[in-house]
Design a protein around this motif. Structure first.
Motif, PDB file in Angstrom:
ATOM      1  N   PRO A   1       0.720  -1.197  -0.033  1.00  0.00           N
ATOM      2  CA  PRO A   1      -0.017   0.049  -0.029  1.00  0.00           C
ATOM      3  C   PRO A   1       0.780   1.273   0.049  1.00  0.00           C
ATOM      4  CG  PRO A   1       0.191  -0.740   2.397  1.00  0.00           C
ATOM      5  CD  PRO A   1       0.879  -1.548   1.388  1.00  0.00           C
ATOM      6  N   THR A   2       2.166   1.212   0.003  1.00  0.00           N
ATOM      7  CA  THR A   2       2.922   2.657   0.225  1.00  0.00           C
ATOM      8  C   THR A   2       2.950   3.457  -0.833  1.00  0.00           C
ATOM      9  OG1 THR A   2       4.980   1.361  -0.311  1.00  0.00           O
ATOM     10  CG2 THR A   2       4.392   1.295   2.031  1.00  0.00           C
ATOM     11  N   GLY A   3       2.884   2.751  -2.241  1.00  0.00           N
ATOM     12  CA  GLY A   3       2.917   3.571  -3.250  1.00  0.00           C
ATOM     13  C   GLY A   3       4.357   3.883  -3.823  1.00  0.00           C
ATOM     14  N   ALA A   4       5.407   3.055  -3.334  1.00  0.00           N
ATOM     15  CA  ALA A   4       6.713   3.517  -3.483  1.00  0.00           C
ATOM     16  C   ALA A   4       7.255   2.686  -4.595  1.00  0.00           C
ATOM     17  CB  ALA A   4       7.627   3.065  -2.176  1.00  0.00           C
TER      18      ALA A   4
ATOM     19  N   GLY B   1      -1.423  18.641   8.640  1.00  0.00           N
ATOM     20  CA  GLY B   1      -0.386  18.491   9.378  1.00  0.00           C
ATOM     21  C   GLY B   1       0.208  16.924   9.489  1.00  0.00           C
ATOM     22  N   TYR B   2      -0.534  16.382   8.194  1.00  0.00           N
ATOM     23  CA  TYR B   2       0.120  14.849   8.188  1.00  0.00           C
ATOM     24  C   TYR B   2       1.033  14.850   7.144  1.00  0.00           C
ATOM     25  CZ  TYR B   2      -4.308  13.706  10.493  1.00  0.00           C
ATOM     26  OH  TYR B   2      -5.237  13.757  11.381  1.00  0.00           O
ATOM     27  N   ALA B   3       1.727  13.595   7.195  1.00  0.00           N
ATOM     28  CA  ALA B   3       2.856  13.373   6.083  1.00  0.00           C
ATOM     29  C   ALA B   3       2.802  12.210   5.333  1.00  0.00           C
ATOM     30  CB  ALA B   3       4.215  13.185   6.991  1.00  0.00           C
ATOM     31  N   PRO B   4       1.781  12.408   4.179  1.00  0.00           N
ATOM     32  CA  PRO B   4       1.649  11.214   3.223  1.00  0.00           C
ATOM     33  C   PRO B   4       2.927  10.549   2.638  1.00  0.00           C
ATOM     34  CG  PRO B   4       0.735  13.328   2.613  1.00  0.00           C
ATOM     35  CD  PRO B   4       1.151  13.629   3.675  1.00  0.00           C
TER      36      PRO B   4
ATOM     37  N   TYR C   1      -3.535   6.087  -5.456  1.00  0.00           N
ATOM     38  CA  TYR C   1      -3.771   6.073  -4.017  1.00  0.00           C
ATOM     39  C   TYR C   1      -2.725   6.770  -3.292  1.00  0.00           C
ATOM     40  CZ  TYR C   1      -0.845   1.914  -3.914  1.00  0.00           C
ATOM     41  OH  TYR C   1       0.177   0.911  -4.203  1.00  0.00           O
ATOM     42  N   VAL C   2      -3.251   7.397  -1.934  1.00  0.00           N
ATOM     43  CA  VAL C   2      -2.243   8.108  -1.140  1.00  0.00           C
ATOM     44  C   VAL C   2      -2.227   7.173   0.105  1.00  0.00           C
ATOM     45  CG1 VAL C   2      -1.943  10.046   0.273  1.00  0.00           C
ATOM     46  CG2 VAL C   2      -2.646  10.391  -2.350  1.00  0.00           C
ATOM     47  N   CYS C   3      -1.276   6.803   0.611  1.00  0.00           N
ATOM     48  CA  CYS C   3      -0.763   6.255   2.043  1.00  0.00           C
ATOM     49  C   CYS C   3      -0.419   7.303   2.910  1.00  0.00           C
ATOM     50  CB  CYS C   3      -0.073   4.953   1.875  1.00  0.00           C
ATOM     51  SG  CYS C   3       0.046   3.849   3.108  1.00  0.00           S
ATOM     52  N   VAL C   4      -1.177   7.406   3.873  1.00  0.00           N
ATOM     53  CA  VAL C   4      -0.771   8.498   4.872  1.00  0.00           C
ATOM     54  C   VAL C   4      -0.771   7.868   6.274  1.00  0.00           C
ATOM     55  CG1 VAL C   4      -3.133   9.371   5.127  1.00  0.00           C
ATOM     56  CG2 VAL C   4      -1.243  10.810   5.849  1.00  0.00           C
ATOM     57  N   PRO C   5       0.407   8.129   7.175  1.00  0.00           N
ATOM     58  CA  PRO C   5       0.425   7.888   8.558  1.00  0.00           C
ATOM     59  C   PRO C   5      -0.828   8.471   9.244  1.00  0.00           C
ATOM     60  CG  PRO C   5       2.597   8.114   7.732  1.00  0.00           C
ATOM     61  CD  PRO C   5       1.599   8.682   6.870  1.00  0.00           C
ATOM     62  N   VAL C   6      -1.455   7.801  10.048  1.00  0.00           N
ATOM     63  CA  VAL C   6      -2.612   8.307  10.880  1.00  0.00           C
ATOM     64  C   VAL C   6      -2.739   7.530  12.104  1.00  0.00           C
ATOM     65  CG1 VAL C   6      -5.285   8.439  10.937  1.00  0.00           C
ATOM     66  CG2 VAL C   6      -4.063   9.108   8.820  1.00  0.00           C
ATOM     67  N   ALA C   7      -2.403   8.085  13.180  1.00  0.00           N
ATOM     68  CA  ALA C   7      -2.545   7.512  14.490  1.00  0.00           C
ATOM     69  C   ALA C   7      -4.015   6.890  14.792  1.00  0.00           C
ATOM     70  CB  ALA C   7      -2.298   8.564  15.625  1.00  0.00           C
ATOM     71  N   GLN C   8      -4.082   5.535  15.381  1.00  0.00           N
ATOM     72  CA  GLN C   8      -5.271   4.938  15.611  1.00  0.00           C
ATOM     73  C   GLN C   8      -6.095   4.770  14.188  1.00  0.00           C
ATOM     74  OE1 GLN C   8      -7.579   6.088  19.290  1.00  0.00           O
ATOM     75  NE2 GLN C   8      -5.981   7.610  19.251  1.00  0.00           N
ATOM     76  N   ALA C   9      -5.167   4.351  13.069  1.00  0.00           N
ATOM     77  CA  ALA C   9      -6.124   4.285  11.754  1.00  0.00           C
ATOM     78  C   ALA C   9      -7.214   3.388  11.744  1.00  0.00           C
ATOM     79  CB  ALA C   9      -5.034   3.830  10.982  1.00  0.00           C
TER      80      ALA C   9
ATOM     81  N   ARG D   1      -4.012  12.979  -6.955  1.00  0.00           N
ATOM     82  CA  ARG D   1      -3.170  12.330  -6.065  1.00  0.00           C
ATOM     83  C   ARG D   1      -2.387  13.424  -5.278  1.00  0.00           C
ATOM     84  NH1 ARG D   1       0.946   8.819  -8.698  1.00  0.00           N
ATOM     85  NH2 ARG D   1       2.209  10.912  -8.969  1.00  0.00           N
ATOM     86  N   GLU D   2      -1.675  14.181  -6.096  1.00  0.00           N
ATOM     87  CA  GLU D   2      -0.651  15.127  -5.500  1.00  0.00           C
ATOM     88  C   GLU D   2      -1.524  16.302  -4.779  1.00  0.00           C
ATOM     89  OE1 GLU D   2       2.387  14.727  -5.714  1.00  0.00           O
ATOM     90  OE2 GLU D   2       1.841  12.809  -6.373  1.00  0.00           O
ATOM     91  N   ARG D   3      -2.799  16.491  -5.446  1.00  0.00           N
ATOM     92  CA  ARG D   3      -3.593  17.488  -4.552  1.00  0.00           C
ATOM     93  C   ARG D   3      -4.110  16.960  -3.444  1.00  0.00           C
ATOM     94  NH1 ARG D   3      -9.016  20.075  -7.491  1.00  0.00           N
ATOM     95  NH2 ARG D   3      -9.604  21.769  -6.130  1.00  0.00           N
ATOM     96  N   LEU D   4      -4.460  15.719  -3.494  1.00  0.00           N
ATOM     97  CA  LEU D   4      -4.998  15.190  -1.867  1.00  0.00           C
ATOM     98  C   LEU D   4      -3.821  15.167  -0.960  1.00  0.00           C
ATOM     99  CD1 LEU D   4      -6.921  13.850  -0.122  1.00  0.00           C
ATOM    100  CD2 LEU D   4      -6.229  11.578  -1.362  1.00  0.00           C
ATOM    101  N   ALA D   5      -2.510  14.725  -1.686  1.00  0.00           N
ATOM    102  CA  ALA D   5      -1.554  14.678  -0.549  1.00  0.00           C
ATOM    103  C   ALA D   5      -1.151  16.263   0.061  1.00  0.00           C
ATOM    104  CB  ALA D   5      -0.118  14.136  -1.435  1.00  0.00           C
ATOM    105  N   ALA D   6      -1.316  17.123  -0.819  1.00  0.00           N
ATOM    106  CA  ALA D   6      -1.205  18.504  -0.263  1.00  0.00           C
ATOM    107  C   ALA D   6      -2.028  19.085   0.629  1.00  0.00           C
ATOM    108  CB  ALA D   6      -1.394  19.646  -1.583  1.00  0.00           C
TER     109      ALA D   6
END
Length: 365
Positions: free
Chosen positions: A165-168, A290-293, A300-308, A279-284
């Motif tokens: 899921p990372t998109g890398a 305050g998130y770091a996708p 898709y965009v994978c974004v770290p989210v506490a308590q996902a 994708r880039e607009r959503l990441a922005a």
């Protein structure tokens, strides 16, 4: 008079294969919601000429068997990816190609090694085929730990680029080393290649141990018709074809896929470009919150989210679904959000703001 074939102590058939005891049915546990952003399919819909072909398919195409090995579709796909038809194998989705290829090249007990996180079906396919699965956590830079993967001496080395899921994106150096040093066959899953503009197809035409696996479920919007394909040396794809058997692409799917490849490429390219833009607009928009996708090369965009997990449940309560992942290596909990028309993503952001505000205050609905 009948006799029972059920072992009452284990609740299993006495003649069932023991290796299937540990194989789960695939169940993503996704109740329907009004806005589903979990599948990474084409949220703009079906290409127009493909839709016409679906509506107008002759009855005779349905009442007779489809072509044995989809020769006409292979020619169209070969033209699309820049290969020769003899380097192509088709199947009922990319899952079918992966499963068939594991059967073709894996002896019982041989190792399937995969970087993690990645496509969740790989360990299941390995179990189904009596193979030994070895998962190796990726490096902090989201590249596979190739040293550890190769140390497992895999008969089959599975890598995904862009990774789910990372998109890398897999580096060219990693890809070439994997093909050069792997003791068996390398599978490169390129389900999202159209959104990255990068592919290993050219390399697959120069070596004999690389199978590139692709699909028409994402950029082409044909997920429900299940059209997948693989590209590799003719001797390699022949063995996959033997494993998968004939008639695996149904007649309706073949006709619609052919039409999309021949008449809808302008639509496909335009909507790939839209997906990348959004994708880039959503990441922005997530960064503004305050998130770091993670950098994504897919749709898709994978974004770290506490308590996902809790956030995902709160989103569902608001009629919106994104895919939560718990504890990804080097990242932690994340949400993966499929990209589609911007009005869908605007609705997601409104629901996301409300869901996170409530979860982080200890309220989940």
């Amino acid at each position: 008079m009948s006799t029972s074939n059920i072992d009452m102590t284990t609740d299993r058939l006495t003649f069932a294969r023991a290796l299937y005891d540990a194989v789960p049915l695939y169940d993503p546990k996704r109740a329907p919601v009004d806005l589903d952003l979990t599948d990474n399919t084409n949220l703009w819909g079906l290409p127009p000429h493909a839709e016409r072909a679906l509506r107008e398919i002759p009855v005779a195409r349905i009442t007779r068997y489809p072509s044995l090995y989809a020769a006409e579709l292979k020619e169209a796909l070969a033209s699309f990816v820049g290969a020769k038809p003899e380097y192509l194998v088709t199947g009922c989705g990319s899952d079918d190609i992966l499963d068939s290829a594991m059967r073709a090249f894996g002896d019982p007990g041989s190792v399937v090694a995969s970087s993690e996180p990645s496509f969740a079906m790989i360990p299941i396919f390995a179990q189904m085929n009596g193979l030994t699965y070895v998962g190796v956590p990726e490096r902090p830079d989201h590249q596979p730990d190739l040293d550890a993967l190769l140390a497992a001496k895999p008969r089959i080395l599975y890598l995904c680029t862009p990774n789910n899921p990372t998109g890398a994106l897999l580096t060219q150096e990693t890809l070439e080393r994997a093909v050069r040093e792997a003791p068996g066959v390398v599978f490169i899953d390129e389900a999202y290649a159209e959104f990255s503009g990068v592919s290993a197809v050219e390399l697959a035409m120069r070596v004999d141990n690389l199978l590139v696996i692709r699909t028409m479920s994402k950029a082409f919007g044909l997920a429900g018709l299940r059209v997948g394909y693989g590209i590799g040396a003719p001797a390699l794809v022949r063995d996959v074809e033997k494993s998968r058997g004939p008639y695996k692409v149904n007649a309706m799917a073949e006709q619609v896929a052919l039409t999309a490849l021949r008449e809808d490429m302008a639509w496909v390219h335009a909507h790939v470009a839209l997906a990348v833009e959004n994708r880039e607009r959503l990441a922005a928009a997530l960064r503004d919150r305050g998130y770091a996708p993670l950098t994504s090369h897919a749709n898709y965009v994978c974004v770290p989210v506490a308590q996902a997990i809790a956030v995902g449940q709160a989103l569902r309560a608001r009629g919106v679904a994104a895919r939560p992942f718990a504890g990804l290596p080097h990242v932690g909990d994340t949400l993966r959000i499929s990209v589609g028309p911007w009005e869908m993503l605007e609705r997601f952001l409104v629901a996301f703001d409300d869901a996170t505000a409530n979860v982080y205050k200890g309220v989940t609905s």
